[in-house]
Design a protein around this motif. Sequence first.
Motif, PDB file in Angstrom:
ATOM      1  N   LEU A 106     -37.249 -80.276 -20.007  1.00 40.49           N
ATOM      2  CA  LEU A 106     -36.678 -79.070 -21.034  1.00 40.49           C
ATOM      3  C   LEU A 106     -37.406 -77.759 -20.405  1.00 40.49           C
ATOM      4  O   LEU A 106     -38.654 -77.993 -20.192  1.00 40.49           O
ATOM      5  N   ILE A 109     -38.210 -72.402 -22.962  1.00 39.34           N
ATOM      6  CA  ILE A 109     -38.577 -72.495 -24.542  1.00 39.34           C
ATOM      7  C   ILE A 109     -39.292 -71.341 -24.836  1.00 39.34           C
ATOM      8  O   ILE A 109     -40.310 -71.134 -24.162  1.00 39.34           O
ATOM      9  N   GLY A 116     -34.670 -75.067 -25.952  1.00 38.31           N
ATOM     10  CA  GLY A 116     -34.913 -75.709 -24.718  1.00 38.31           C
ATOM     11  C   GLY A 116     -33.557 -76.126 -23.828  1.00 38.31           C
ATOM     12  O   GLY A 116     -32.533 -76.451 -24.313  1.00 38.31           O
ATOM     13  N   LEU A 118     -31.995 -78.365 -20.882  1.00 42.55           N
ATOM     14  CA  LEU A 118     -32.299 -79.628 -20.479  1.00 42.55           C
ATOM     15  C   LEU A 118     -31.427 -79.807 -19.136  1.00 42.55           C
ATOM     16  O   LEU A 118     -30.254 -79.220 -19.021  1.00 42.55           O
ATOM     17  N   GLY A 143     -37.738 -83.362 -27.666  1.00 38.49           N
ATOM     18  CA  GLY A 143     -37.197 -81.998 -27.958  1.00 38.49           C
ATOM     19  C   GLY A 143     -37.669 -81.635 -29.385  1.00 38.49           C
ATOM     20  O   GLY A 143     -38.305 -80.802 -29.854  1.00 38.49           O
ATOM     21  N   LEU A 149     -38.073 -78.301 -31.092  1.00 39.77           N
ATOM     22  CA  LEU A 149     -37.233 -77.294 -31.004  1.00 39.77           C
ATOM     23  C   LEU A 149     -36.055 -77.193 -31.906  1.00 39.77           C
ATOM     24  O   LEU A 149     -35.725 -78.180 -32.845  1.00 39.77           O
ATOM     25  N   ILE A 152     -31.148 -77.620 -28.320  1.00 39.27           N
ATOM     26  CA  ILE A 152     -31.176 -77.986 -26.780  1.00 39.27           C
ATOM     27  C   ILE A 152     -29.914 -77.815 -26.355  1.00 39.27           C
ATOM     28  O   ILE A 152     -28.847 -78.174 -27.066  1.00 39.27           O
TER      29      ILE A 152
END
Length: 206
Positions: A106, A109, A116, A118, A143, A149, A152
Amino acid sequence: MLSRPTLDSVVGMSADFESSKDALAYGTALLRGDRIRLVQAEETHLQQLAQWWQSPEWATLQQDVVRPQPVSQTVEQFRAWSKNDGPGSAGFAIIAEDELVGHITLWGITPRERIGTLAIIIGPDHVGQGYGPEATNLMIDYGFLELGLNKIELQVWAFNDRAIRAYERSGFVREGVRRAATFHDGRFHDQVLMGMLAQEFFARRG
């Protein structure tokens, strides 16, 4: 020896762990699936990951151009993705029965957006055995549950139908298309943008 709890069994706990046992159960399950573990990538892993990344027959699924580079350069790339030395990214080797089967990360960020991106690679000899989806689900858990997060996201070439189906089964939704985003075999191909919000993740968890 403690048996490994499933992460589903600890996700429903209150915001504050009720005991050290709860915290231990969470930590034990966080980076372990039924068949795989996510671990810090070691130097011995980097060479194999670089070779997989350089494989021409798989490069069209992973990269925007088929162009082998020096292995040392690709090793450095995976080393950077695996440093885990700051809040902006996390990257792990994927291990099944003590064998390296891939890598997942990830990245990108930032504190404000808490998004994030992936990215995952599975070694050619290990594709189709379920390791990719299991690692993806573990990284989604990590995550949202550990990195805090809010979203994602990922990008996948439109012709990679197997990956798109797998991401949809994990809970990602299609958010849009970057038209003519890559060029292979004499023509342009689209890129599918997919994402999952924290609220969607927790709703799926019930």
